[in-house]
Write a protein that holds these residues in place. Structure first.
Motif, PDB file in Angstrom:
ATOM      1  N   TYR A 477      35.259  42.953  42.681  1.00  0.00           N
ATOM      2  CA  TYR A 477      35.615  41.957  41.660  1.00  0.00           C
ATOM      3  C   TYR A 477      35.362  40.522  42.112  1.00  0.00           C
ATOM      4  N   PHE A 478      35.236  40.289  43.419  1.00  0.00           N
ATOM      5  CA  PHE A 478      35.186  38.916  43.906  1.00  0.00           C
ATOM      6  C   PHE A 478      33.861  38.177  43.656  1.00  0.00           C
ATOM      7  N   PRO A 479      32.702  38.820  43.828  1.00  0.00           N
ATOM      8  CA  PRO A 479      31.452  38.051  43.689  1.00  0.00           C
ATOM      9  C   PRO A 479      31.301  37.344  42.342  1.00  0.00           C
ATOM     10  N   ASP A 480      31.791  37.934  41.278  1.00  0.00           N
ATOM     11  CA  ASP A 480      31.631  37.338  39.949  1.00  0.00           C
ATOM     12  C   ASP A 480      32.856  36.565  39.495  1.00  0.00           C
ATOM     13  N   HIS A 481      33.863  36.433  40.428  1.00  0.00           N
ATOM     14  CA  HIS A 481      35.129  35.830  39.961  1.00  0.00           C
ATOM     15  C   HIS A 481      35.870  35.115  41.105  1.00  0.00           C
ATOM     16  N   PHE A 482      35.404  34.111  41.701  1.00  0.00           N
ATOM     17  CA  PHE A 482      34.170  33.353  41.391  1.00  0.00           C
ATOM     18  C   PHE A 482      33.425  33.184  42.706  1.00  0.00           C
ATOM     19  N   ALA A 483      32.163  32.864  42.686  1.00  0.00           N
ATOM     20  CA  ALA A 483      31.365  32.839  43.908  1.00  0.00           C
ATOM     21  C   ALA A 483      31.902  31.843  44.932  1.00  0.00           C
ATOM     22  N   ASP A 484      32.274  30.632  44.498  1.00  0.00           N
ATOM     23  CA  ASP A 484      32.723  29.588  45.428  1.00  0.00           C
ATOM     24  C   ASP A 484      34.211  29.676  45.741  1.00  0.00           C
ATOM     25  N   TYR A 485      34.982  30.307  44.872  1.00  0.00           N
ATOM     26  CA  TYR A 485      36.424  30.408  45.065  1.00  0.00           C
ATOM     27  C   TYR A 485      36.890  31.758  44.519  1.00  0.00           C
ATOM     28  N   PRO A 486      36.676  32.837  45.299  1.00  0.00           N
ATOM     29  CA  PRO A 486      36.986  34.185  44.788  1.00  0.00           C
ATOM     30  C   PRO A 486      38.485  34.394  44.601  1.00  0.00           C
ATOM     31  N   ILE A 487      38.865  34.866  43.415  1.00  0.00           N
ATOM     32  CA  ILE A 487      40.251  35.229  43.132  1.00  0.00           C
ATOM     33  C   ILE A 487      40.263  36.571  42.400  1.00  0.00           C
ATOM     34  N   LEU A 488      41.379  37.284  42.536  1.00  0.00           N
ATOM     35  CA  LEU A 488      41.502  38.591  41.914  1.00  0.00           C
ATOM     36  C   LEU A 488      41.850  38.431  40.439  1.00  0.00           C
ATOM     37  N   PRO A 489      41.045  38.969  39.533  1.00  0.00           N
ATOM     38  CA  PRO A 489      41.340  38.825  38.101  1.00  0.00           C
ATOM     39  C   PRO A 489      42.716  39.401  37.758  1.00  0.00           C
ATOM     40  N   GLY A 490      43.377  38.757  36.794  1.00  0.00           N
ATOM     41  CA  GLY A 490      44.694  39.213  36.370  1.00  0.00           C
ATOM     42  C   GLY A 490      44.677  40.625  35.833  1.00  0.00           C
ATOM     43  N   VAL A 491      43.612  41.002  35.128  1.00  0.00           N
ATOM     44  CA  VAL A 491      43.540  42.340  34.568  1.00  0.00           C
ATOM     45  C   VAL A 491      43.485  43.393  35.673  1.00  0.00           C
ATOM     46  N   VAL A 492      42.907  43.035  36.816  1.00  0.00           N
ATOM     47  CA  VAL A 492      42.857  43.964  37.953  1.00  0.00           C
ATOM     48  C   VAL A 492      44.248  44.124  38.564  1.00  0.00           C
ATOM     49  N   GLN A 493      45.018  43.027  38.643  1.00  0.00           N
ATOM     50  CA  GLN A 493      46.372  43.108  39.173  1.00  0.00           C
ATOM     51  C   GLN A 493      47.228  44.046  38.318  1.00  0.00           C
ATOM     52  N   ILE A 494      47.066  43.943  37.001  1.00  0.00           N
ATOM     53  CA  ILE A 494      47.792  44.841  36.102  1.00  0.00           C
ATOM     54  C   ILE A 494      47.334  46.283  36.301  1.00  0.00           C
ATOM     55  N   LYS A 495      46.029  46.464  36.496  1.00  0.00           N
ATOM     56  CA  LYS A 495      45.489  47.807  36.728  1.00  0.00           C
ATOM     57  C   LYS A 495      46.063  48.409  38.006  1.00  0.00           C
ATOM     58  N   TRP A 496      46.192  47.599  39.064  1.00  0.00           N
ATOM     59  CA  TRP A 496      46.777  48.090  40.305  1.00  0.00           C
ATOM     60  C   TRP A 496      48.223  48.527  40.101  1.00  0.00           C
ATOM     61  N   ALA A 497      48.988  47.724  39.390  1.00  0.00           N
ATOM     62  CA  ALA A 497      50.382  48.077  39.131  1.00  0.00           C
ATOM     63  C   ALA A 497      50.469  49.397  38.367  1.00  0.00           C
ATOM     64  N   GLU A 498      49.614  49.549  37.364  1.00  0.00           N
ATOM     65  CA  GLU A 498      49.594  50.784  36.584  1.00  0.00           C
ATOM     66  C   GLU A 498      49.177  51.980  37.438  1.00  0.00           C
ATOM     67  N   TYR A 499      48.161  51.772  38.283  1.00  0.00           N
ATOM     68  CA  TYR A 499      47.648  52.854  39.132  1.00  0.00           C
ATOM     69  C   TYR A 499      48.729  53.365  40.081  1.00  0.00           C
ATOM     70  N   PHE A 500      49.379  52.456  40.818  1.00  0.00           N
ATOM     71  CA  PHE A 500      50.392  52.890  41.777  1.00  0.00           C
ATOM     72  C   PHE A 500      51.653  53.383  41.077  1.00  0.00           C
ATOM     73  N   GLY A 501      51.957  52.817  39.934  1.00  0.00           N
ATOM     74  CA  GLY A 501      53.093  53.321  39.160  1.00  0.00           C
ATOM     75  C   GLY A 501      52.889  54.765  38.747  1.00  0.00           C
ATOM     76  N   ASN A 502      51.716  55.076  38.270  1.00  0.00           N
ATOM     77  CA  ASN A 502      51.412  56.456  37.884  1.00  0.00           C
ATOM     78  C   ASN A 502      51.392  57.384  39.092  1.00  0.00           C
ATOM     79  N   LEU A 503      50.903  56.863  40.229  1.00  0.00           N
ATOM     80  CA  LEU A 503      50.806  57.673  41.435  1.00  0.00           C
ATOM     81  C   LEU A 503      52.189  58.090  41.944  1.00  0.00           C
ATOM     82  N   PHE A 504      53.122  57.155  41.921  1.00  0.00           N
ATOM     83  CA  PHE A 504      54.446  57.445  42.479  1.00  0.00           C
ATOM     84  C   PHE A 504      55.423  58.022  41.465  1.00  0.00           C
ATOM     85  N   PHE A 505      55.287  57.662  40.187  1.00  0.00           N
ATOM     86  CA  PHE A 505      56.273  58.090  39.206  1.00  0.00           C
ATOM     87  C   PHE A 505      55.717  59.102  38.208  1.00  0.00           C
TER      88      PHE A 505
END
Length: 577
Positions: A477-505
């Motif tokens: 996700y970093f190269p396109d968001h953004f090249a000079d100042y890479p940050i993790l997109p908010g939608v990915v953070q939500i996806k991570w929360a959903e992924y681990f939530g489903n994994l554990f619960f």
């Protein structure tokens, strides 16, 4: 016995072949007369010693062969160690073995390879049925165990190998990237060449380039393993590999992609060998999925367990540690191991033994280890820590703590098989049946770190979990968001929360909506974070919070429909970092 094979009992009777090349060692060829003289020198030395049992380990194959046959002719018991680690040495000493060879002593061992015998020792033919060696290796229960092999077993196997591939190899010299301290290397690098009048190279070549450089202007065969063959790439010495008379591989299954690459670049079709220390060679195949039993061997199934009948055995038959699917034509397909012995870079490893030595430390309450499917074979370790372990982890930091664990294991295992991925737990996750939740641990250790964070530790209770995460620098996700100042997109953070939530619960109900989503601070490559998850069974809401200490990064609630499964896997709470 094949007409082209010299009996192992007669390998030192030089009257017929005094000038035949035995080995290429230290940039020179050693011939049969020199080999005979050095063996006789060592026979004389060993016969003056009161010890009966020796543990042999050498870095090079020619000194190994000299000492091996010297001990045979001196009437000594020979144990062959899989490695020269201090823990292995201690175990062998407990078996009343004297250490001989390269055992990490301050003074290098002098093999006296140019020595001549002045004692007029006479070498008589060995009794193949009575002369034996012991290979010290990990058994299926996890403890290293001695496995005795008589020379007649090796002789029968050599005759079969020579019958199958002798004309193909002809006078090829044998070069290798595998050790002679294990049965495959012992047989293919040392005993078969010695009995078939082929010269073997003493050094283990560290890579294909070095091997090919040492095979110029000679007919050569490569004794390899999947670990080396799967690392070949477009820059490998393909022309040299194409000129080899044969390429053998054993110690694990060679993946289809690697076989196809080798064939495409060279026309070579790798000859794979299937077997084990206990069984000897069982079958072979060449660029096809089905395995062909060696002549004289057969399989039968009793109570869903496959049994091998082979002339290479000390007993009539032996149960296989693998599940097979036998075809009508007698060939078969391998379908996986039944025990917990695995191959890591073609080194045999008992996962049970590895876990036991982890638990022996004061910091580990329980452990689960598993091979991981990466670009190279690695082991992952999920470790439930004691209170002392948590304190040590907190005071030393993660990297220093892992180094301490590896140092403890280094006494027993070679570095290449030690865990490279670690997951620290407050307690082992359990299924509803009270067994270790291996599926969950496998998933956490095998997380795709191009899309998800690296999970470093877990503290969990039935409806809450706290994960320590590290954000990989090479996330997609970093190269396109953004090249000079890479940050993790908010939608990915939500996806991570959903992924681990489903994994554990184990959330089965459909996602409905989200609320109070807050993005406070950008998440960047290399950040180490804590992800707090709380599943509210009454409201069907998953609360998430990304933090680093007191610093908040993002938080929110994911809402699901009312449908919920009846039960979920249990995770026990201990204490969190």
């Amino acid at each position: 016995m094949s007409d082209n094979v010299i009996a192992l009992s007669d390998c030192l009777l030089t009257e017929r072949h005094p000038t035949r090349k035995i080995a290429y060692h230290d940039r020179q060829y050693f011939h049969a007369d020199a080999f005979n003289a050095t063996v006789r020198y060592w026979v004389a030395q060993l016969q003056t010693q009161p010890f009966e049992r020796y543990a042999l380990y050498t870095e090079d194959a020619y000194p190994f062969t000299v000492l091996l046959f010297a001990m045979f002719h001196a009437g000594k018991q020979v144990w062959i160690a899989g490695n020269n680690r201090p823990g292995t040495a201690q175990q062998l000493l407990q078996h009343d073995c004297q250490l001989i060879g390269d055992w990490n002593t301050a003074q290098p061992f002098d093999y006296q390879l140019t020595a001549t015998d002045d004692s007029n020792v006479t070498l008589s033919p060995l009794n193949l049925a009575e002369t034996s060696l012991v290979i010290f290796t990990s058994g299926s229960i996890g403890e290293p165990k001695p496995i005795e092999k008589r020379l007649i077993q090796f002789q029968l196997e050599i005759s079969n190998l020579e019958k199958q591939w002798g004309s193909l190899l002809n006078k090829s010299e044998i070069l290798s990237t595998v050790s002679h301290q294990h049965i495959y290397g012992l047989l293919f690098r040392v005993l078969w060449p010695l009995a078939a009048d082929r010269c073997f190279h003493s050094s283990i070549y560290i890579n294909p380039e070095t091997l090919i450089n040492n095979s110029q202007d000679i007919a050569a065969c490569w004794v390899a393993s999947p670990a080396h063959l799967k690392r070949l790439d477009q820059n490998s010495p393909w022309q040299g590999i194409a000129s080899l008379t044969a390429v053998f591989s054993s110690g694990g299954v060679l993946h289809e992609a690697a076989k196809q690459q080798i064939t495409a670049y060279t026309g070579q079709q790798v000859i794979e060998i299937y077997g084990s220390t206990e069984t000897g060679g069982i079958a072979w195949r060449q660029h096809e999925p089905l395995w062909q039993l060696f002549d004289g061997l057969r399989l039968n199934c009793v109570d869903n367990r496959w049994w091998l009948h082979s002339p290479y055995l000390n007993t009539e038959s032996i149960a296989l540690d693998d599940q097979v699917s036998l075809q009508e034509d007698g060939r078969f397909i391998l379908q996986g191991r039944l025990d917990r012995i695995v191959k890591i870079e073609e080194k045999r490893l008992s996962l049970s033994e590895l876990e036991r030595h982890l638990i022996d430390t004061p910091w580990v309450a329980d452990a689960f280890t598993v091979p991981l499917a990466k670009s190279r074979d690695v082991v992952g370790a999920a470790v439930a820590l004691t209170e002392a372990g948590f304190e040590q982890l907190k005071s030393d930091g993660r990297n220093a703590f892992i180094k301490q664990l590896r140092t403890q294991l280094y006494q027993w295992f070679e570095p290449i098989v030690l865990p490279r991925k670690w997951l620290f737990l407050d307690d082992m996750p359990l299924t509803s049946q009270g067994k270790i939740n291996q599926q969950l641990l496998n998933t956490l250790l095998n997380t795709d770190n191009q899309k998800f964070p690296q999970v470093q530790s877990v503290c969990a209770s039935p409806n809450k979990v706290e994960l320590t995460l590290r954000v990989p620098e090479d996330l997609i996700y970093f190269p396109d968001h953004f090249a000079d100042y890479p940050i993790l997109p908010g939608v990915v953070q939500i996806k991570w929360a959903e992924y681990f939530g489903n994994l554990f619960f184990n959330l089965e109900q459909p996602f409905l909506t989200m609320e109070v989503i807050k993005f406070v601070k950008p998440i960047q490559p290399g950040n180490e974070l804590t992800l707090m998850l709380h599943w509210n069974t009454a409201t069907h809401k998953l609360l998430f919070n990304f933090r680093s200490g007191e610093v908040a990064y993002s938080s929110g609630r994911l809402i699901y429909t009312a449908k919920q499964r009846d039960h979920h896997e249990t995770l026990h709470h201990h204490s969190c970092l």
